[in-house]
Design a protein around this motif. Structure first.
Motif, mmCIF file in Angstrom:
data_model
loop_
_atom_site.group_PDB
_atom_site.id
_atom_site.type_symbol
_atom_site.label_atom_id
_atom_site.label_comp_id
_atom_site.label_asym_id
_atom_site.label_seq_id
_atom_site.Cartn_x
_atom_site.Cartn_y
_atom_site.Cartn_z
ATOM 1 N N ALA A 15 0.817 -1.220 0.000
ATOM 2 C CA ALA A 15 0.000 0.000 0.000
ATOM 3 C C ALA A 15 0.844 1.260 0.000
ATOM 4 N N TRP A 16 2.004 1.226 0.682
ATOM 5 C CA TRP A 16 2.816 2.442 0.765
ATOM 6 C C TRP A 16 3.389 2.837 -0.595
ATOM 7 N N ALA A 17 3.418 1.904 -1.557
ATOM 8 C CA ALA A 17 4.018 2.174 -2.869
ATOM 9 C C ALA A 17 2.974 2.399 -3.960
ATOM 10 N N ARG A 18 1.683 2.364 -3.615
ATOM 11 C CA ARG A 18 0.642 2.580 -4.615
ATOM 12 C C ARG A 18 -0.369 3.603 -4.097
ATOM 13 N N ARG A 19 -1.249 3.996 -4.978
ATOM 14 C CA ARG A 19 -2.271 4.983 -4.609
ATOM 15 C C ARG A 19 -3.269 4.388 -3.621
ATOM 16 N N THR A 20 -3.585 5.149 -2.583
ATOM 17 C CA THR A 20 -4.533 4.708 -1.557
ATOM 18 C C THR A 20 -5.532 5.821 -1.262
ATOM 19 N N ALA A 21 -6.426 5.547 -0.335
ATOM 20 C CA ALA A 21 -7.455 6.529 0.010
ATOM 21 C C ALA A 21 -6.913 7.679 0.844
ATOM 22 N N GLY A 22 -5.701 7.539 1.373
ATOM 23 C CA GLY A 22 -5.167 8.582 2.241
ATOM 24 C C GLY A 22 -5.488 8.310 3.698
ATOM 25 N N LEU A 73 -6.570 12.753 4.167
ATOM 26 C CA LEU A 73 -5.548 13.650 3.635
ATOM 27 C C LEU A 73 -5.127 13.174 2.245
ATOM 28 N N ASP A 74 -5.973 13.463 1.266
ATOM 29 C CA ASP A 74 -5.683 13.051 -0.104
ATOM 30 C C ASP A 74 -5.896 14.183 -1.106
ATOM 31 N N ARG A 75 -6.101 15.388 -0.615
ATOM 32 C CA ARG A 75 -6.378 16.527 -1.498
ATOM 33 C C ARG A 75 -5.089 17.269 -1.807
ATOM 34 N N GLU A 76 -4.708 17.256 -3.076
ATOM 35 C CA GLU A 76 -3.472 17.914 -3.506
ATOM 36 C C GLU A 76 -3.797 19.284 -4.107
ATOM 37 N N GLU A 77 -3.511 20.321 -3.341
ATOM 38 C CA GLU A 77 -3.669 21.694 -3.814
ATOM 39 C C GLU A 77 -2.504 22.513 -3.290
ATOM 40 N N MET A 78 -1.944 23.347 -4.148
ATOM 41 C CA MET A 78 -0.775 24.126 -3.756
ATOM 42 C C MET A 78 -1.082 25.059 -2.591
ATOM 43 N N ARG A 79 -2.278 25.637 -2.570
ATOM 44 C CA ARG A 79 -2.630 26.550 -1.477
ATOM 45 C C ARG A 79 -2.672 25.817 -0.133
ATOM 46 N N LEU A 80 -3.242 24.625 -0.132
ATOM 47 C CA LEU A 80 -3.297 23.852 1.110
ATOM 48 C C LEU A 80 -1.895 23.420 1.533
ATOM 49 N N ARG A 81 -1.088 23.044 0.547
ATOM 50 C CA ARG A 81 0.284 22.646 0.858
ATOM 51 C C ARG A 81 1.054 23.803 1.482
ATOM 52 N N GLU A 139 5.117 15.441 7.550
ATOM 53 C CA GLU A 139 4.765 16.430 6.531
ATOM 54 C C GLU A 139 5.673 16.373 5.308
ATOM 55 N N PHE A 140 6.918 15.931 5.481
ATOM 56 C CA PHE A 140 7.877 16.008 4.385
ATOM 57 C C PHE A 140 8.224 14.661 3.757
ATOM 58 N N ASP A 141 7.974 13.555 4.433
ATOM 59 C CA ASP A 141 8.325 12.251 3.865
ATOM 60 C C ASP A 141 7.574 12.030 2.547
ATOM 61 N N ARG A 142 8.310 11.811 1.479
ATOM 62 C CA ARG A 142 7.747 11.554 0.144
ATOM 63 C C ARG A 142 6.732 12.617 -0.276
ATOM 64 N N GLY A 143 6.984 13.863 0.134
ATOM 65 C CA GLY A 143 6.144 14.968 -0.317
ATOM 66 C C GLY A 143 4.942 15.272 0.525
ATOM 67 N N ALA A 147 0.595 13.586 -1.075
ATOM 68 C CA ALA A 147 1.458 13.027 -2.126
ATOM 69 C C ALA A 147 1.683 11.542 -1.910
ATOM 70 N N ARG A 148 1.797 11.111 -0.646
ATOM 71 C CA ARG A 148 1.938 9.678 -0.374
ATOM 72 C C ARG A 148 0.679 8.920 -0.769
ATOM 73 N N ALA A 149 -0.479 9.526 -0.535
ATOM 74 C CA ALA A 149 -1.731 8.863 -0.905
ATOM 75 C C ALA A 149 -1.820 8.648 -2.413
ATOM 76 N N HIS A 150 -1.226 9.542 -3.179
ATOM 77 C CA HIS A 150 -1.240 9.420 -4.638
ATOM 78 C C HIS A 150 0.023 8.754 -5.181
ATOM 79 N N ALA A 151 0.897 8.301 -4.265
ATOM 80 C CA ALA A 151 2.129 7.596 -4.665
ATOM 81 C C ALA A 151 2.946 8.407 -5.660
#
Length: 230
Positions: A15-22, A73-81, A139-143, A147-151
């Motif tokens: 799971a850590w290497a593929r896309r998940t629900a977050g 935590l699966d929402r990728e938006e620059m403002r939230l980041r 917060e920083f591991d693999r982005g 970002a981890r949720a989306h692999a």
């Protein structure tokens, strides 16, 4: 390759290497709330400005983040980041400020000569160190968690035991906040990695800084307290 064969192949990837629900946001959010509360109860000389400022600003940033992504935590938006990084920077600045002020007070003798108060202040600073670095690792591991949720990144910054021994772990295991909390605690108490290895240079440097802060805080506070008791 048929759709069923592709699905079977995806299932064999951990799971850590593929896309998940977050992951759920609530463990990390609870740690942030606890850290902001801790900042309020630190002595005035260990806080940058009035003691309510950092908790108030941090609470506003946290409320915005929770409202934007309340469950997973699966929402990728620059403002939230950017808001998340701003909150991490605020918490980190406050922790570093408290460490520097405590060390300065221990060196010039301006801190309280009350052993109980000194140990309480030292414990508060150590807890801040422990929680801030746990949040930074998370917060920083693999982005970051989204970002981890989306692999997004194939190579981990931290190598957990479950990654090294996938046959002994649940295929659905992936690092979540409690794993980074454990990493931070062991690094702050052992002053070195234990069973989680830093892989990237930034991870090694960050763990080294945390160990140094923890070692300095613990050794100086205990030495001062023992001197006061004598």
């Amino acid at each position: 390759m048929s759709g069923s064969e592709k699905q079977t192949g995806d299932d064999q990837v951990p799971a850590w290497a593929r896309r998940t629900a977050g992951e759920s946001r609530w463990w990390a959010t609870g740690a942030m709330v606890g850290l902001l509360g801790l900042q309020y109860f630190l002595p005035d000389e260990l806080t940058p400005g009035p003691r309510w400022v950092v908790p108030a600003v941090g609470a506003v940033l946290l409320l915005v983040l929770v409202a934007a992504s309340p469950y997973r935590l699966d929402r990728e938006e620059m403002r939230l980041r950017r808001l998340g990084l701003l909150l991490m920077a605020l918490l980190g600045f406050t922790m570093i400020w408290a460490v520097l002020r405590l060390v300065q007070g221990l060196i010039d003798g301006s801190v309280s000569d009350n052993a109980g108060g000194l140990l309480a202040s030292g414990a508060g600073v150590w807890l801040s160190n422990f929680l801030v670095f746990a949040l930074w690792y998370w917060e920083f591991d693999r982005g970051g968690p989204a970002a981890r949720a989306h692999a997004r990144k194939s190579y981990p910054d931290f190598l957990f035991v479950q990654m090294q021994n996938p046959d002994l772990a649940d295929p659905e295991w992936e690092p979540q906040f409690l794993d980074y909390l454990y990493l931070s605690f062991t690094n702050a108490t052992a002053f070195s990695p234990t069973d989680v290895m830093p892989m990237s240079r930034w991870a090694k440097l960050t763990m080294m800084v945390q160990s140094g802060i923890s070692l300095i805080t613990v050794s100086l506070v205990i030495a001062r307290a023992v001197n006061v008791l004598k």
